[in-house]
Design an enzyme around this catalytic site. Structure first.
Site, PDB file in Angstrom:
ATOM      1  CG  ASP A  79      11.731  12.202   3.845  1.00  0.00           C
ATOM      2  OD1 ASP A  79      12.224  11.111   4.177  1.00  0.00           O
ATOM      3  OD2 ASP A  79      10.746  12.690   4.419  1.00  0.00           O
ATOM      4  CG  HIS A  89       5.089  16.638   7.736  1.00  0.00           C
ATOM      5  ND1 HIS A  89       5.506  17.314   8.865  1.00  0.00           N
ATOM      6  CD2 HIS A  89       5.877  15.549   7.653  1.00  0.00           C
ATOM      7  CE1 HIS A  89       6.502  16.662   9.431  1.00  0.00           C
ATOM      8  NE2 HIS A  89       6.749  15.566   8.728  1.00  0.00           N
ATOM      9  CD  GLU A 139       7.410  20.504   7.237  1.00  0.00           C
ATOM     10  OE1 GLU A 139       6.388  19.939   7.661  1.00  0.00           O
ATOM     11  OE2 GLU A 139       8.447  20.560   7.911  1.00  0.00           O
TER      12      GLU A 139
HETATM   13  C1  GLP Z   1       9.679  13.152   9.523  1.00  0.00           C
HETATM   14  C2  GLP Z   1       9.722  12.386   8.208  1.00  0.00           C
HETATM   15  C3  GLP Z   1       8.360  11.845   7.860  1.00  0.00           C
HETATM   16  C4  GLP Z   1       7.795  11.083   9.029  1.00  0.00           C
HETATM   17  C5  GLP Z   1       7.653  11.985  10.215  1.00  0.00           C
HETATM   18  C6  GLP Z   1       7.048  11.311  11.436  1.00  0.00           C
HETATM   19  O1  GLP Z   1       9.160  14.412   9.356  1.00  0.00           O
HETATM   20  N1  GLP Z   1      10.203  13.182   7.139  1.00  0.00           N
HETATM   21  O2  GLP Z   1       8.459  11.036   6.706  1.00  0.00           O
HETATM   22  O3  GLP Z   1       6.548  10.531   8.688  1.00  0.00           O
HETATM   23  O4  GLP Z   1       8.956  12.452  10.541  1.00  0.00           O
HETATM   24  O5  GLP Z   1       8.014  10.618  12.132  1.00  0.00           O
HETATM   25  P1  GLP Z   1       7.697   9.585  13.292  1.00  0.00           P
HETATM   26  O6  GLP Z   1       7.298   8.320  12.625  1.00  0.00           O
HETATM   27  O7  GLP Z   1       8.995   9.446  14.035  1.00  0.00           O
HETATM   28  O8  GLP Z   1       6.625  10.167  14.111  1.00  0.00           O
END
Ligand code: GLP
Length: 272
Positions: free
Chosen positions: A72, A143, A148
């Site tokens: 993304d 998600h 979402e």
């Molecule tokens: C964002 C990204 C996701 C990721 C999530 C969790 O929303 N788009 O792909 O999994 O954050 O992030 P973290 O690993 O920092 O908890």
């Protein structure tokens, strides 16, 4: 579904990195038949990327014949912005490995035609032969990528408006100023991730416990998009003890017994 429970973040990272490295080695990619890897951003994969870079520097694996597709990217954030997913990937991974930049694919959140950008991304994945291994993290609301709650479980790459929950969670990267967090993103769909031949989800920390419970014990549900993994033939989750606190005791013990009997934890932790 395979669930591997490791003691902490460091062991999640090491396990995941060795799992990925082993898949690349097993595939023995060539310029004609490259290995196609789906890559996430976020804090969860940073340790894994570090360990993969170490294995690359040590000459254990090479990324010369690896193609990547990121999950993304924010809409409207310049690529050069330190919090863009382009910057994240080059800073935390690509600059440290021997990947050919032309094999790196990241959605362009500033494309003049965003819908065309998404359609083209799916086409490029298809032309690459599909994704061999999609790695992902999860948000506290379960998600995957930026799919979402409420996202179609068969969705493909498209524009998504972020939930307040996600915007708040990502505020920490934008001076804790909610106004600076982009409100939309381009993201691969749940269906895109599930079309990969194998999926590996990284999940660590107490703040992910509720999401992990829904991923493993809840029903398949578009309100917890990671739960679609239950329908995948080769779905893996590697998590730490902190993320397991909401699991039923019986679920927790089953996966611990399984990994002990199958030697799953040690196999990858001690691989390289
Ligand atoms: C964002 C990204 C996701 C990721 C999530 C969790 O929303 N788009 O792909 O999994 O954050 O992030 P973290 O690993 O920092 O908890």
């Amino acid at each position: 579904m395979r669930v591997v429970i490791t003691p902490d973040y460091e062991s999640v990272s090491k396990w995941a990195a060795h799992f990925v490295a082993n898949k690349i080695l097993e595939a023995n990619p060539t310029p004609e038949h490259k290995f196609v890897l789906g890559c996430p951003t976020g804090s969860s994969p940073i340790g894994m990327y570090r360990e993969l870079a170490r294995l690359n520097k040590a000459g254990i694996i090479s990324f010369k014949n690896v193609i990547t597709f990121n999950m993304d990217e924010y809409v409207g954030l310049p690529e050069s912005h330190p919090e863009s997913y382009h910057s994240f990937m080059w800073t935390n991974f690509f600059n440290d490995i021997d990947i050919d930049p032309k094999n790196v694919h990241i959605l362009n959140g500033n494309a003049p035609d965003l819908l065309e950008e998404c359609r083209n991304y799916e086409k490029m994945i298809e032309e690459a032969g599909g994704i061999d291994l999609f790695i992902g993290g999860i948000g506290p609301d379960g998600h995957i990528a930026f799919n979402e709650p409420g996202s179609s479980l068969s969705s493909k790459t498209r524009i998504k408006t972020l939930t307040t929950n996600t915007i708040q969670a990502n505020c920490r990267f934008f001076d804790n100023d909610i106004n600076k967090v982009p409100k939309q993103a381009l993201t691969v769909g749940v269906g895109t991730v599930m079309s990969a031949r194998e999926v590996l989800i990284l999940c660590n920390g107490h703040q992910k416990a509720h999401a992990l419970k829904h991923a493993i014990e809840g029903g398949v549900n578009h309100m917890w998009t990671v739960s679609a993994l239950q329908m995948h033939e080769h779905g893996n989750i590697v998590c730490d003890e902190d993320a397991c606190v909401d699991l039923q005791v019986s679920t927790y013990h089953y996966f611990k017994d399984k990994q002990r009997i199958e030697g799953l934890l040690e196999h990858y932790i001690d691989m390289f």
